[in-house]
Design an enzyme around this catalytic site. Structure first.
Site, PDB file in Angstrom:
ATOM      1  N   LYS A 280      35.024 -26.049 -10.128  1.00  0.00           N
ATOM      2  CA  LYS A 280      36.316 -25.945 -10.791  1.00  0.00           C
ATOM      3  C   LYS A 280      37.070 -27.273 -10.688  1.00  0.00           C
ATOM      4  CE  LYS A 280      37.123 -21.049  -9.618  1.00  0.00           C
ATOM      5  NZ  LYS A 280      37.314 -20.485 -10.959  1.00  0.00           N
ATOM      6  N   GLU A 352      30.739 -15.938 -10.637  1.00  0.00           N
ATOM      7  CA  GLU A 352      30.072 -15.366  -9.468  1.00  0.00           C
ATOM      8  C   GLU A 352      30.531 -13.962  -9.131  1.00  0.00           C
ATOM      9  OE1 GLU A 352      33.836 -15.717  -8.005  1.00  0.00           O
ATOM     10  OE2 GLU A 352      32.788 -17.208  -9.198  1.00  0.00           O
ATOM     11  N   ARG A 354      31.104 -11.366 -10.897  1.00  0.00           N
ATOM     12  CA  ARG A 354      30.339 -10.299 -11.559  1.00  0.00           C
ATOM     13  C   ARG A 354      28.965 -10.125 -10.918  1.00  0.00           C
ATOM     14  NH1 ARG A 354      31.056 -13.338 -17.159  1.00  0.00           N
ATOM     15  NH2 ARG A 354      32.951 -13.851 -16.002  1.00  0.00           N
TER      16      ARG A 354
END
Length: 501
Positions: A280, A352, A354
């Site tokens: 990110k 991640e 899910r």
């Protein structure tokens, strides 16, 4: 804060402040507010006539009594349009009023029962809303501060009702409100903690403490247990971190012998989400300590339910892990196998949550849960779609989501149903595995839900995406900056409704 119910003349209480209310458009207050107004020599009515008090929702007007009555101050709060009064209005104005009085240095205060007169709200519901609003509105998180806040604390709130026949109902409302508010505070505390104080092991320790104190059964699966079960999706996320993953299972058995009715609540527990190899941007990454808000809400809900004791069985599942980049982290393009045997192409390691939920939902089916609700800060896409004012809901069972929406209206934690059209499944197709973990930018919240549907299969299921509602950046009503504790109150109300039905 101590909250009590008394049957006295509120104008004769020797306390720091009393809270009364006014609906918008009322020129001459009646009921309990009218009684205080009369004792004040019609000061409230005069301020209404002068236009200083309007009764608009959330308006606050402070009157110094200067010895004319026993309380030192009277705080008039606006309830807005009488026809639009909700329980959430009562929660919100109570939270605002209590914070206002705390800033003034008040220690002891009393309030009339908002909405239980002309508002048409039952005394029990009104007392519950006042209790929740006051406790949640006064919430602070200062564990890591070495300097105390300048303000003191509001130590006592008396709920005053002249009709002694209503006292038992008010006390029931206070009792339930405190149980629920304390559970929400647990969730807020967990989400507000820095990630170095809220690792998967820390979450497991909190769950164990809640279980021990509330007669809830608990099991914590370790990495080796997950390997034996085949939880490859969860383990793939965890392999980039030195912190061991945990899979927490909580059982509340309120209807022993009725195993066919067992509601599962499944919470995403990513204790810090860097995005993994799909890193990110650094700006705002500190907020990713809150990526375990779903898991926190499950533990908090089990705490409340175990104290309220509804006749229903509830199982909480919390898969927990960090998502970090390292030499051992999973890579874009890797393929992992979930507990139910389906293979997943990891197209983006930042999707991640899910993956954790895939194994957790598969485990819920393995347990034979009669219904499942998963709660997750899952997608930025839901923030784009719905902003921060309501949670997105996705389902294969309309009856469940309808009841959750009703619970959302009642609790003020609003829920909005999103579509689950078959066409969105196409975006999750993989060339190398059964499914891939991202479906592209368009419809991202929906394709994420369609991914989860592959693992909930035909079990009645609702997915709640709380990415927009788990945190707030400003004070409003009973919300304060930081974690909101959403959707603990929705889940508790939903579970209680299932027990009653």
């Amino acid at each position: 804060m101590k909250i009590t119910v008394t049957s006295e003349d509120i104008a004769k209480l020797p306390i720091d402040a009393v809270i009364v209310n006014l609906f918008e458009g009322v020129k001459r207050p009646g009921g309990a507010t009218g009684a205080v107004d009369k004792a004040l020599g019609r000061a409230i009515a005069k301020l209404i006539a002068q236009g200083e008090i309007t009764g608009k929702n959330g308006e606050t007007t402070l009157i110094h009594t200067l010895g004319s009555i026993k309380p030192r101050r009277v705080l008039v709060v606006g309830l807005g349009n009488q026809k639009e009064l909700t329980l959430d209005t009562i929660r919100s104005v109570t939270g605002v009023a209590c914070r206002y009085l705390r800033k003034l240095g008040a220690k002891r205060a009393a309030t009339i029962v908002h909405g239980a007169g002309a508002g048409g709200v039952s005394p029990e519901e009104a007392a519950q809303a006042i209790t929740e609003g006051s406790i949640l509105g006064l919430y602070t998180f200062q564990r890591h501060m070495t300097k105390n806040r300048d303000e003191g604390e509001l130590e006592e709130l008396q709920i005053v009702e002249m009709d002694k026949g209503k006292i038992p109902a008010l006390k029931r409302g206070v009792s339930r409100g405190r149980v629920i508010a304390d559970a929400v505070i647990l969730a807020r505390d967990m989400v507000n903690e820095p990630a170095n104080f809220m690792t998967p092991s820390d979450i497991a320790d909190i769950a164990k403490k809640v279980a021990k104190e509330n007669n809830v059964d608990i099991e914590v699966l370790e990495k080796r247990d997950m390997e034996k079960l085949g939880m490859g999706a969860l383990l793939g996320v965890a392999q980039g971190s030195n912190q061991p993953p945990k899979f927490i299972i909580l059982h509340y058995r309120g209807d022993k012998g009725n195993d066919a009715q067992n509601i599962g609540i499944v919470g995403k527990g990513v204790t810090f989400d860097s995005g993994g190899i799909s890193l990110k941007p650094s700006e705002g990454m500190a907020e990713m300590k809150g990526d375990m808000a779903g898991g926190a809400s499950v533990i908090a809900t089990l705490k409340a339910i175990s104290q309220l004791k509804p006749k229903v069985n509830v199982t909480g599942l919390i898969p927990t892990s960090e998502n970090l980049p390292s030499g051992s982290a999973q890579k874009p393009g890797d393929v992992v196998k979930a507990l139910n045997g389906k293979t997943i192409e990891v197209d983006n390691t930042d999707a991640e949550g899910r993956l954790l939920l895939a194994d957790a939902l598969s485990y819920g089916r393995k347990l034979g849960l009669s219904a499942m609700i998963d709660i997750a800060t899952l997608t930025g896409a839901i923030r784009v779609a719905l902003g921060t004012h309501c949670t997105g809901a996705f389902t294969n069972n309309q009856k469940m989501v309808d009841q959750l929406e009703k619970s959302g209206e009642k609790t003020g934690e609003r829920i909005w149903q999103m579509p689950m059209f078959e066409e969105y499944k196409e975006q999750n197709k993989s060339d190398v595995a059964d499914i891939k973990n991202v479906g592209g930018r368009l419809g991202g919240a929906i394709t994420a839900a369609q991914f989860l549907a592959e693992f909930s299969e035909d079990t009645p299921w609702v997915h709640l995406d709380i990415a927009g509602t788990s945190m707030t950046d400003k004070e409003k009503g009973y919300l304060v900056k930081g974690a909101t504790g959403t959707p603990v109150r929705v889940l508790v109300d939903f579970i209680l409704s299932q027990a009653q039905s």
